[in-house]
Design a protein around this motif. Structure first.
Motif, PDB file in Angstrom:
ATOM      1  N   GLU A 115       0.833  -1.214   0.000  1.00  0.00           N
ATOM      2  CA  GLU A 115       0.000   0.000   0.000  1.00  0.00           C
ATOM      3  C   GLU A 115       0.864   1.259   0.000  1.00  0.00           C
ATOM      4  O   GLU A 115       0.561   2.222  -0.705  1.00  0.00           O
ATOM      5  CB  GLU A 115      -0.935   0.010   1.213  1.00  0.00           C
ATOM      6  CG  GLU A 115      -2.037  -1.009   1.140  1.00  0.00           C
ATOM      7  CD  GLU A 115      -3.044  -0.709   0.056  1.00  0.00           C
ATOM      8  OE1 GLU A 115      -3.312   0.483  -0.202  1.00  0.00           O
ATOM      9  OE2 GLU A 115      -3.560  -1.674  -0.529  1.00  0.00           O
ATOM     10  N   TYR A 116       1.935   1.277   0.776  1.00  0.00           N
ATOM     11  CA  TYR A 116       2.824   2.446   0.789  1.00  0.00           C
ATOM     12  C   TYR A 116       3.517   2.627  -0.557  1.00  0.00           C
ATOM     13  O   TYR A 116       3.721   3.750  -1.009  1.00  0.00           O
ATOM     14  CB  TYR A 116       3.859   2.341   1.908  1.00  0.00           C
ATOM     15  CG  TYR A 116       3.315   2.697   3.266  1.00  0.00           C
ATOM     16  CD1 TYR A 116       2.331   3.663   3.421  1.00  0.00           C
ATOM     17  CD2 TYR A 116       3.782   2.065   4.405  1.00  0.00           C
ATOM     18  CE1 TYR A 116       1.828   3.992   4.664  1.00  0.00           C
ATOM     19  CE2 TYR A 116       3.286   2.381   5.658  1.00  0.00           C
ATOM     20  CZ  TYR A 116       2.313   3.348   5.769  1.00  0.00           C
ATOM     21  OH  TYR A 116       1.818   3.669   7.004  1.00  0.00           O
ATOM     22  N   ARG A 117       3.866   1.539  -1.202  1.00  0.00           N
ATOM     23  CA  ARG A 117       4.481   1.625  -2.516  1.00  0.00           C
ATOM     24  C   ARG A 117       3.493   2.211  -3.522  1.00  0.00           C
ATOM     25  O   ARG A 117       3.860   3.067  -4.332  1.00  0.00           O
ATOM     26  CB  ARG A 117       4.944   0.251  -2.974  1.00  0.00           C
ATOM     27  CG  ARG A 117       5.758   0.316  -4.263  1.00  0.00           C
ATOM     28  CD  ARG A 117       6.144  -1.041  -4.791  1.00  0.00           C
ATOM     29  NE  ARG A 117       6.782  -1.871  -3.794  1.00  0.00           N
ATOM     30  CZ  ARG A 117       6.859  -3.183  -3.901  1.00  0.00           C
ATOM     31  NH1 ARG A 117       6.332  -3.816  -4.921  1.00  0.00           N
ATOM     32  NH2 ARG A 117       7.452  -3.878  -2.955  1.00  0.00           N
ATOM     33  N   GLU A 118       2.266   1.750  -3.467  1.00  0.00           N
ATOM     34  CA  GLU A 118       1.233   2.297  -4.358  1.00  0.00           C
ATOM     35  C   GLU A 118       1.018   3.779  -4.079  1.00  0.00           C
ATOM     36  O   GLU A 118       0.867   4.572  -5.005  1.00  0.00           O
ATOM     37  CB  GLU A 118      -0.080   1.525  -4.172  1.00  0.00           C
ATOM     38  CG  GLU A 118      -0.083   0.171  -4.802  1.00  0.00           C
ATOM     39  CD  GLU A 118      -0.059   0.233  -6.313  1.00  0.00           C
ATOM     40  OE1 GLU A 118      -0.807   1.057  -6.873  1.00  0.00           O
ATOM     41  OE2 GLU A 118       0.717  -0.522  -6.904  1.00  0.00           O
ATOM     42  N   GLN A 119       0.983   4.155  -2.835  1.00  0.00           N
ATOM     43  CA  GLN A 119       0.788   5.548  -2.467  1.00  0.00           C
ATOM     44  C   GLN A 119       1.949   6.420  -2.947  1.00  0.00           C
ATOM     45  O   GLN A 119       1.736   7.519  -3.468  1.00  0.00           O
ATOM     46  CB  GLN A 119       0.657   5.639  -0.944  1.00  0.00           C
ATOM     47  CG  GLN A 119      -0.038   6.860  -0.438  1.00  0.00           C
ATOM     48  CD  GLN A 119      -0.290   6.738   1.058  1.00  0.00           C
ATOM     49  OE1 GLN A 119       0.539   6.209   1.783  1.00  0.00           O
ATOM     50  NE2 GLN A 119      -1.411   7.249   1.496  1.00  0.00           N
ATOM     51  N   THR A 120       3.154   5.918  -2.823  1.00  0.00           N
ATOM     52  CA  THR A 120       4.322   6.660  -3.297  1.00  0.00           C
ATOM     53  C   THR A 120       4.288   6.805  -4.817  1.00  0.00           C
ATOM     54  O   THR A 120       4.589   7.875  -5.340  1.00  0.00           O
ATOM     55  CB  THR A 120       5.614   5.936  -2.870  1.00  0.00           C
ATOM     56  OG1 THR A 120       5.617   5.788  -1.462  1.00  0.00           O
ATOM     57  CG2 THR A 120       6.841   6.699  -3.302  1.00  0.00           C
ATOM     58  N   ASP A 121       3.900   5.746  -5.513  1.00  0.00           N
ATOM     59  CA  ASP A 121       3.806   5.821  -6.977  1.00  0.00           C
ATOM     60  C   ASP A 121       2.773   6.860  -7.404  1.00  0.00           C
ATOM     61  O   ASP A 121       2.977   7.575  -8.375  1.00  0.00           O
ATOM     62  CB  ASP A 121       3.452   4.461  -7.560  1.00  0.00           C
ATOM     63  CG  ASP A 121       4.602   3.469  -7.450  1.00  0.00           C
ATOM     64  OD1 ASP A 121       5.746   3.921  -7.218  1.00  0.00           O
ATOM     65  OD2 ASP A 121       4.350   2.258  -7.602  1.00  0.00           O
ATOM     66  N   ARG A 122       1.654   6.945  -6.669  1.00  0.00           N
ATOM     67  CA  ARG A 122       0.627   7.955  -6.995  1.00  0.00           C
ATOM     68  C   ARG A 122       1.150   9.370  -6.767  1.00  0.00           C
ATOM     69  O   ARG A 122       0.886  10.267  -7.556  1.00  0.00           O
ATOM     70  CB  ARG A 122      -0.628   7.727  -6.154  1.00  0.00           C
ATOM     71  CG  ARG A 122      -1.570   6.744  -6.815  1.00  0.00           C
ATOM     72  CD  ARG A 122      -2.873   6.675  -6.055  1.00  0.00           C
ATOM     73  NE  ARG A 122      -2.814   5.393  -5.345  1.00  0.00           N
ATOM     74  CZ  ARG A 122      -3.242   5.177  -4.124  1.00  0.00           C
ATOM     75  NH1 ARG A 122      -3.805   6.129  -3.433  1.00  0.00           N
ATOM     76  NH2 ARG A 122      -3.151   4.002  -3.583  1.00  0.00           N
ATOM     77  N   VAL A 124       4.373  10.402  -6.732  1.00  0.00           N
ATOM     78  CA  VAL A 124       5.422  10.688  -7.695  1.00  0.00           C
ATOM     79  C   VAL A 124       4.839  10.886  -9.097  1.00  0.00           C
ATOM     80  O   VAL A 124       5.272  11.758  -9.849  1.00  0.00           O
ATOM     81  CB  VAL A 124       6.484   9.548  -7.709  1.00  0.00           C
ATOM     82  CG1 VAL A 124       7.445   9.702  -8.862  1.00  0.00           C
ATOM     83  CG2 VAL A 124       7.207   9.517  -6.397  1.00  0.00           C
ATOM     84  N   GLY A 125       3.800  10.140  -9.433  1.00  0.00           N
ATOM     85  CA  GLY A 125       3.177  10.239 -10.747  1.00  0.00           C
ATOM     86  C   GLY A 125       2.404  11.516 -10.973  1.00  0.00           C
ATOM     87  O   GLY A 125       2.221  11.956 -12.100  1.00  0.00           O
TER      88      GLY A 125
END
Length: 126
Positions: A115-122, A124-125
């Motif tokens: 979930e944190y990885r997904e949140q970081t990708d959002r 940064v994107g």
């Protein structure tokens, strides 16, 4: 957004999460100590329950053949055996609980990282 879109988005995210977890191959292999702790705990629990039940049943048969006099030595031995069985059961249940809790916490940690990885990708994107 509508509720159906959110539910579908959550469902696809959940499916994606399960796919990512299956790709990790984090089964622990053959030397997984939690699996052994769980199995040993299960064996101890079952053996302790059997020990306790047998001791309880035999306590009623601690009388002499006429059924009038109680043999104290037999009776006390069976009580000690029953307490030993209860101790085995308790130790086994603690082992099962600890093993299950560790497995749940490991799953929860993988999900949290995902979930944190997904949140970081959002972040940064955007």
């Amino acid at each position: 957004m509508s509720d159906t879109t959110d539910a579908t988005g959550d469902s696809s995210r959940l499916d994606e999460f399960h796919d990512e977890v299956s790709k990790l191959r984090a089964s622990g292999g053959r030397a997984n100590p939690d699996r052994w702790v769980f199995r040993i705990g299960l064996i101890l629990t079952l053996a302790g329950l059997a020990f306790t039940v047998v001791s309880f049943v035999l306590t009623g048969k601690a009388y002499d053949t006429e059924g009038t006099t109680l043999h104290q030595s037999n009776h006390l031995d069976l009580i000690v055996s029953a307490i030993f069985g209860l101790s085995l059961t308790l130790i086994g249940l603690v082992m099962i609980t600890i093993s299950s809790f560790k497995r749940f916490m490991r799953y929860w940690l993988v999900r949290l990282v995902y979930e944190y990885r997904e949140q970081t990708d959002r972040v940064v994107g955007s």
